[in-house]
Design an enzyme around this catalytic site. Sequence first.
Site, PDB file in Angstrom:
ATOM      1  N   HIS A 124     -19.671  27.514  -1.655  1.00 59.18           N
ATOM      2  CA  HIS A 124     -18.939  28.389  -0.820  1.00 59.18           C
ATOM      3  C   HIS A 124     -17.626  28.812  -1.211  1.00 59.18           C
ATOM      4  CE1 HIS A 124     -17.273  30.290   2.772  1.00 59.18           C
ATOM      5  NE2 HIS A 124     -16.446  29.282   3.016  1.00 59.18           N
ATOM      6  N   ASN A 159     -13.089  34.950   1.085  1.00 55.99           N
ATOM      7  CA  ASN A 159     -14.093  34.287   1.697  1.00 55.99           C
ATOM      8  C   ASN A 159     -14.807  34.882   2.949  1.00 55.99           C
ATOM      9  OD1 ASN A 159     -15.376  32.356   3.527  1.00 55.99           O
ATOM     10  ND2 ASN A 159     -13.676  30.871   3.713  1.00 55.99           N
ATOM     11  N   CYS A 181     -19.371  28.752   7.972  1.00 57.83           N
ATOM     12  CA  CYS A 181     -19.485  29.114   6.704  1.00 57.83           C
ATOM     13  C   CYS A 181     -20.628  28.430   5.933  1.00 57.83           C
ATOM     14  CB  CYS A 181     -18.178  28.726   5.681  1.00 57.83           C
ATOM     15  SG  CYS A 181     -16.776  29.545   6.268  1.00 57.83           S
TER      16      CYS A 181
END
Lengths: 319, 78
Positions: free
Chosen positions: A243, A273, A110
């Site tokens: 994020h 996500n 990520c």
Amino acid sequence: MSFTILGTGSALPAKTVTNDDMAKLVETSDEWIRTRTGIRERHVITDESVTEITFTAAQRALEMSGVSPQELDYIICPTVGGDWISPSLACMIQERLGATCPAVDVNAACSGFLYGLDYADGIFARKRAKYVLVAAAEGLSRLLNWKDRSTCVLFGDGAGAAVLGEGDSLRYLHLTAKGSLALHVPHAPGESPFETNEQPPHGLVMDGREIYRFAVSTITAELRRASEETGIPFEKVDHVLLHQANQRIMDAASKKLHLPPEKVPSSIARTANTSAASVPILLDQEARLGHLHRGDILMLCAFGAGLTSGTAVLEWTRD
Amino acid sequence: MANSETLARLEKIISEYKDDLEPGTLTPETTFESLDFDSLDIVDMMMACEDEFGVEIPEDAQLKTVQDLLNLIDKTEE
Ligand SMILES: CC(C)(COP(=O)(O)OP(=O)(O)OC[C@H]1O[C@@H](n2cnc3c(N)ncnc32)[C@H](O)[C@@H]1OP(=O)(O)O)[C@@H](O)C(=O)NCCC(=O)NCCS
């Protein structure tokens, strides 16, 4: 010499899966997912490829920047995996765009987009490039355990890209890594007649509680550090792009840092996500909504498997 | 025994998460359920307590009441 962001682009697969749809697959509810994560729906790949959505995001970023594919000097694709283990996603994008430059993938989960920016910074510092494309993409829906309700509801697919040109907008960039299996995706089993290692079952595995704590404490510590090292207090920061893993993570970190919610935009409700793609998708969303103005100070912070993190401070130089 | 100073500091932390907590109403017997805390509120509060009291609260700590938390704070503070 470092870089400035000349243009951004993003793309999501066509199919949306709502929380109610998820409740048909595993024992969960819209209420649980919404209140624990802020997620309402996610986009998942059906008949598209990761290469296709990345190509679309890259094309949009090139269009906004006015740079042609032939002018690119480097293509970096942050991803945990494109359509193939080899060739890299970046090579597939190079071919689709008709570019001729070197191309490579970066896997920092990520945090990948921030790692990609760091590589790009090095390329500009060595004066090897006028234009670099950083196109982050993820097809995590392929890598999930769709029977595990504690993880499969959290992720989605997507791509986000930025075209970078020579400039001085980057004020700060800091990466971290600390090896751990707290969040991991096993390799697909091979067919070697010799290997005797036990093959792990398919699908992403996560210790949610540990990752939650890692996320909140990382954002808090890394943004404080960024503010100290640049001498830019949070009041002077216009946008904090985090994020998109869980709205609750963003809220908890914002609360600790006293960041007002209007400075911390979110796209998690519609994207869930998207791993490496999440920060550039959010950046593109904000750019296209007209929320970013020339001279604005942006802080970007991402965290994820590895465990990795990446934090950047940069000035927005587009009108 | 939990001292009242720790309880007061804890109340201050919790009131940051729950605006409607009336001052002076938190007792060791108060359950997190009655405060309408979900599992992530509890994690947030554990992290806030770690910062405030300089203690380390185990990740898998099962906290039902304020007393459970006070015990952990007292134990690690010693
Ligand atoms: C995943 C996350 C939302 C779970 O929240 P949590 O408070 O830690 O939840 P727990 O795992 O303790 O589960 C609480 C309860 O909800 C249940 N639950 C888990 N997922 C559920 C779902 N999708 N629907 C309904 N119930 C669910 C659990 O089984 C558990 O039930 P129990 O108490 O009866 O055992 C949270 O840990 C988180 O966001 N972690 C970070 C994840 C992340 O961002 N990862 C990517 C980083 S790049």
